[in-house]
Write an enzyme that holds these catalytic residues in place. Structure first.
Site, PDB file in Angstrom:
ATOM      1  N   CYS A  42       0.886  -1.125   0.093  1.00 58.07           N
ATOM      2  CA  CYS A  42       0.049   0.152  -0.175  1.00 58.07           C
ATOM      3  C   CYS A  42       0.979   1.218   0.165  1.00 58.07           C
ATOM      4  O   CYS A  42       0.629   2.392   0.000  1.00 58.07           O
ATOM      5  CB  CYS A  42      -0.802  -0.100   1.234  1.00 58.07           C
ATOM      6  SG  CYS A  42      -2.143  -1.248   1.166  1.00 58.07           S
ATOM      7  N   THR A 269     -11.444 -24.666   1.291  1.00 64.17           N
ATOM      8  CA  THR A 269     -11.699 -24.768   0.052  1.00 64.17           C
ATOM      9  C   THR A 269     -12.733 -26.041  -0.357  1.00 64.17           C
ATOM     10  O   THR A 269     -13.041 -26.800   0.651  1.00 64.17           O
ATOM     11  CB  THR A 269     -10.774 -24.715  -1.001  1.00 64.17           C
ATOM     12  OG1 THR A 269      -9.937 -25.922  -0.700  1.00 64.17           O
ATOM     13  CG2 THR A 269      -9.648 -23.632  -0.500  1.00 64.17           C
ATOM     14  N   ILE A 274      -7.254 -27.924   2.028  1.00 70.18           N
ATOM     15  CA  ILE A 274      -6.480 -26.816   1.539  1.00 70.18           C
ATOM     16  C   ILE A 274      -7.419 -25.650   1.901  1.00 70.18           C
ATOM     17  O   ILE A 274      -8.631 -25.695   1.738  1.00 70.18           O
ATOM     18  CB  ILE A 274      -6.392 -26.922  -0.069  1.00 70.18           C
ATOM     19  CG1 ILE A 274      -5.723 -28.289  -0.700  1.00 70.18           C
ATOM     20  CG2 ILE A 274      -6.170 -25.551  -0.881  1.00 70.18           C
ATOM     21  CD1 ILE A 274      -5.581 -28.366  -2.155  1.00 70.18           C
ATOM     22  N   ALA A 276      -7.919 -20.999   1.718  1.00 72.23           N
ATOM     23  CA  ALA A 276      -7.494 -19.916   0.891  1.00 72.23           C
ATOM     24  C   ALA A 276      -8.006 -18.802   1.626  1.00 72.23           C
ATOM     25  O   ALA A 276      -9.077 -18.749   2.322  1.00 72.23           O
ATOM     26  CB  ALA A 276      -8.360 -19.985  -0.426  1.00 72.23           C
ATOM     27  N   LYS A 429     -21.949  18.910  19.036  1.00 69.90           N
ATOM     28  CA  LYS A 429     -22.482  17.809  18.266  1.00 69.90           C
ATOM     29  C   LYS A 429     -21.802  17.480  17.056  1.00 69.90           C
ATOM     30  O   LYS A 429     -21.576  18.157  15.926  1.00 69.90           O
ATOM     31  CB  LYS A 429     -23.812  18.389  17.998  1.00 69.90           C
ATOM     32  CG  LYS A 429     -24.849  18.652  18.957  1.00 69.90           C
ATOM     33  CD  LYS A 429     -26.168  19.014  18.755  1.00 69.90           C
ATOM     34  CE  LYS A 429     -26.028  20.676  17.986  1.00 69.90           C
ATOM     35  NZ  LYS A 429     -27.582  21.142  17.906  1.00 69.90           N
TER      36      LYS A 429
END
Length: 538
Positions: A42, A269, A274, A276, A429
């Site tokens: 990122c 999965t 398995i 993911a 507020k």
């Protein structure tokens, strides 16, 4: 137990480190296709402008540091090319020398992420920004050739952030987007504020523009579109991503929405050994309990951690998504959470919406800036989504609204929220409270509103009378054709000028004065409504 993890960035690295903290005896192996693990993908756009200066700042862990601290066996430049679920074996290609090897697993964790959608092959002047290597290569070109012009294709998170940072690096940037606005997580009415900021900072933003071809010559890149041809010294393609699910498909695993790897509530999965996680899979939406594809690093990290706790400890978990995100665009921040208006329409979910434009903190304290906020809700008062744009305070409000959505707290929770207040930080507020008050007013029928998209039809109907309640000076500077002007402070004395046989449609700058006018007229027996958000959004 021998665990093999395919992919060593957000979800995969989080899984492996958490698993080690809970199970010292497990064998944990990571295979990562790129040359880096656990890196800050990122942060890649900010490396281009120098906001992140050192290459090492992008790297959170290395194979050596993971081996020393967590006793992980990490292989980079290693692509898993095949899975044999029956034999619990995988094939791995070394991308440096092409050699092949086999490995075996008790449990296999797939975390290959998402792959960038490409319009043209990567070359000396055509780039994408998905890995650390991509960022290093692009910055190397910037340093070596000192280019002056760049084209960015795609107006999502990466495209917009890349355009911003290339401008900060001194380039003239053209951004090409095929849809009607940038940033699909925002509706067009909110995205317009971001696009205006980009244009103000020198970015040429081309929307509804389809790219037909990209061609590199010896000294430039040429882009042919349905609106003409453009050229630049370099091009970054940021068209979007898709789940990296080809390996799973070839192994016979079931796929779900958008060809993501189909998993159950425990990320298992269709093969019991398995699992993911991350951007290659879909999750269940916290809002409507339907599958959703949400490619965000924060969610992938949570999935990795919770799956490790489940496999090591049997600890039950529930990871659902609401797609909370935020980005910086020059002097603005833009955040969203939950569904957008466009998504709600596509799903056929009934909703209403409010707009408000308060200050980010007490208006009398120096430095107050306008915060633009849009909140979507249903007729029961449940919050379905929210978007915010502003110079300051966006993250705080989006985070509060995300918690409200995630925990199914309705508008009453917004009304009653007790948030930290002092003049430099907020208002007595808070905008969150104000959103709750506004939703309550609509749900209880205390006020009615119409929207900017309704104005052409409203203006054409003689049953409606447009009344602008701003000052005369404001009215003369700009007003909607056909509107008359009665300032709100004169409304009680001039009410006799308004016929009760017409629907009074009230207008003002930010919908505060029109709301007050609506309360005055409603209690006097008039039929009236006001423009949601006012001229700020119009």
């Amino acid at each position: 137990m021998r665990y093999i993890v395919v992919g060593g960035v957000a979800g995969g690295a989080s899984f492996a480190c958490r698993l080690r903290r809970e199970d010292e005896k497990a064998e944990i192996v990571i295979y990562e296709r790129s040359g880096f693990v656990s890196y800050a993908n990122c942060g890649l756009p900010y490396f281009l402008s120098g906001a992140i200066k050192e290459k090492s700042d992008l790297i959170l862990q290395t194979p050596d540091s993971l081996a020393r601290r967590f006793k992980l066996e990490v292989h980079v430049h290693s692509e898993v090319t095949a899975i044999d679920p029956g034999k619990h074996r995988i094939e791995v290609r070394n991308l440096l020398d092409g050699s092949m090897r086999e490995d075996h697993y008790d449990k296999l964790i797939l975390s290959p992420g998402a792959e960038a959608i490409s319009l043209a092959p990567i070359s000396e002047r055509v780039y994408e920004l998905k890995t650390v290597e991509d960022a290093y290569r692009l910055q190397g070109f910037l340093n070596a050739y000192k280019p002056s012009k760049a084209i960015v294709v795609g107006g999502g998170f990466i495209g917009v952030e890349t355009a911003e940072n290339l401008v900060e690096a001194g380039l003239k940037v053209t951004l090409i987007e095929g849809k009607g606005h940038c940033l699909a997580s925002l509706d067009e009415d909110m995205a317009r504020f971001v696009m205006k900021e980009m244009e103000r900072r020198g970015v040429e933003v081309l929307t509804l523009t389809k790219v037909h071809s990209i061609k590199q010559t010896y000294d430039k890149v040429e882009v042919a579109t349905d609106k003409g041809e453009y050229d630049a010294d370099l091009l970054v393609q940021a068209v979007g991503v898709r789940p990296s699910s080809a390996l799973a498909k070839e192994a016979g695993l079931a796929l779900g929405i958008r060809n993501s790897i189909k998993v159950d509530a425990h990320f298992q999965t269709s093969d019991p050994d398995i699992y993911a996680i991350g951007d290659a899979t879909s999750v269940i939406s916290s809002i409507d309990d339907e599958p959703a594809y949400i490619a965000l690093a924060g969610l992938a990290n949570k999935e990795g951690r919770e799956l490790a706790s489940y496999l090591a400890l049997g600890q039950e978990f529930s990871v659902k998504g609401i797609a909370t995100s935020i980005l910086k665009v020059f002097g603005l921040s833009a955040g969203s959470t939950g569904f957008s208006e466009e998504q709600l329409r596509l799903k056929g979910i009934e909703y209403d919406k409010i707009y408000l434009s308060p200050y980010n903190h007490a208006s009398y304290y120096p430095g107050a800036t306008t915060l633009l906020l849009k909140v979507l809700f249903n007729h029961q008062g449940d919050i379905l989504g929210a978007q915010a744009v502003g110079a300051n305070g966006v993250d705080k409000r989006i985070d509060v609204l995300a918690m409200a959505i995630k925990n199914h707290l309705g508008y009453k929770a917004l009304k009653e929220a007790e948030l930290a207040y002092a003049p430099p930080f907020g208002s007595a507020k808070d905008p969150i409270n104000m959103a709750g008050f506004m939703i309550e007013n609509i749900l209880t029928g205390r006020v009615k509103q119409f929207y900017k998209e309704d104005l052409p039809e409203i203006a054409a109907d003689p049953h409606n009378l447009l009344v602008d309640v701003r000052t005369e000076k404001e009215f003369l500077s700009f007003h909607i054709p056909g509107a008359i002007n009665i300032p709100v402070d004169e409304l009680r004395e001039r009410m006799n000028e308004l016929p009760k046989t017409q629907h009074i449609r009230l207008l003002c700058h930010s919908a505060i004065r029109s709301y007050i006018a609506s309360r005055i007229l409603t209690q006097a027996g008039y039929t009236c409504s006001h423009l949601a958000g006012g001229y700020v959004f119009y």
